[in-house]
Design a protein around this motif. Structure first.
Motif, short mmCIF file in Angstrom:
data_model
loop_
_atom_site.label_atom_id
_atom_site.label_comp_id
_atom_site.label_asym_id
_atom_site.label_seq_id
_atom_site.Cartn_x
_atom_site.Cartn_y
_atom_site.Cartn_z
N LYS A 21 0.76 -0.87 0.05
CA LYS A 21 -0.01 -0.03 0.06
C LYS A 21 0.79 1.11 -0.04
O LYS A 21 1.88 1.74 0.77
N GLN A 23 0.78 5.27 0.12
CA GLN A 23 0.08 6.60 -0.45
C GLN A 23 1.34 8.02 -0.19
O GLN A 23 2.04 8.13 -0.15
N THR A 25 1.03 11.79 -2.86
CA THR A 25 0.18 12.88 -4.01
C THR A 25 1.47 13.49 -4.90
O THR A 25 2.25 13.25 -4.43
N PHE A 83 -6.97 8.22 -10.74
CA PHE A 83 -5.94 9.35 -9.94
C PHE A 83 -6.73 11.01 -10.08
O PHE A 83 -6.74 11.39 -11.56
N HIS A 87 -4.82 15.71 -5.89
CA HIS A 87 -5.24 14.63 -4.39
C HIS A 87 -4.12 13.63 -4.00
O HIS A 87 -3.39 12.99 -4.76
N HIS A 88 -4.55 13.83 -2.48
CA HIS A 88 -4.06 12.45 -2.16
C HIS A 88 -4.33 11.16 -2.50
O HIS A 88 -5.90 11.35 -3.19
N PHE A 89 -4.10 9.97 -3.11
CA PHE A 89 -4.54 8.36 -3.98
C PHE A 89 -3.50 7.87 -2.01
O PHE A 89 -2.75 7.62 -1.45
N GLU A 90 -4.04 6.89 -2.02
CA GLU A 90 -4.19 5.46 -1.72
C GLU A 90 -3.35 3.66 -3.16
O GLU A 90 -4.76 3.88 -3.55
N THR A 103 -5.70 -1.70 -7.11
CA THR A 103 -6.86 -0.35 -6.67
C THR A 103 -5.94 0.23 -6.83
O THR A 103 -5.04 0.97 -5.88
N VAL A 104 -6.69 1.33 -6.70
CA VAL A 104 -6.82 3.04 -6.45
C VAL A 104 -7.87 3.45 -5.72
O VAL A 104 -8.76 3.65 -5.94
N ASN A 105 -7.46 4.04 -4.41
CA ASN A 105 -8.53 4.83 -3.26
C ASN A 105 -9.55 3.81 -2.73
O ASN A 105 -10.60 3.92 -2.91
N GLY A 106 -9.12 2.06 -2.95
CA GLY A 106 -9.82 1.38 -2.53
C GLY A 106 -10.51 0.54 -3.67
O GLY A 106 -11.30 -0.32 -3.20
#
Length: 138
Positions: A21, A23, A25, A83, A87-90, A103-106
């Motif tokens: 994972k 995290q 920006t 994306f 903005h911040h991403f996970e 995955t991107v943002n879940g």
């Protein structure tokens, strides 16, 4: 939370069932064509084979590929761009039996079949135009 250094390198072991994972920006506006590279190397040097190359051309597309023996394989390109500018991403990468699931943002957006055994991955290398806040391997 303090930013992690970029480029970011870490020795890893990624058996089936493990996940990464990330995290962060983007550090530039999408109009400046920023990129994110995530490479799963089979050695501890940058010139080693890459079992999974995930490249985000922010605002444009995503490219997935491998590098074996110094040569790039057939790339897979996706126009799907979850994306968002500034903005911040996970970003999550799950190692499954036959493929990587991304995955991107879940939300799942991409899959890439294994062309090199993920069990040989020894280093993760994250670099380009991002500020990293966290890299977690489970």
């Amino acid at each position: 939370m303090a930013a992690l250094p970029v480029p970011y390198k870490r020795t890893v072991f990624l058996p089936v069932g493990s996940s990464v994972k990330i995290q962060g920006t983007p550090t530039k506006s999408f109009s400046m064509r920023p990129e994110l590279f995530v490479d799963f190397h089979t050695g501890t040097q940058e010139d080693s084979d890459i079992a999974f190359h995930f490249r985000v051309c922010f605002g444009k597309h995503v490219i997935m590929n491998i590098r074996k023996g110094g040569k790039w394989g057939q790339e897979v390109r996706s126009p799907v761009m979850p994306f968002e500018n500034g903005h911040h991403f996970e970003l999550g990468i799950l190692v499954l039996l036959k493929e990587y699931q991304v995955t991107v943002n879940g939300r799942q957006y991409y899959t890439f079949p294994h062309r090199l055994d993920p069990g040989y991955v020894k280093m993760i290398h994250i670099w380009k135009d991002v500020s990293l806040t966290s890299v977690t391997i489970t």
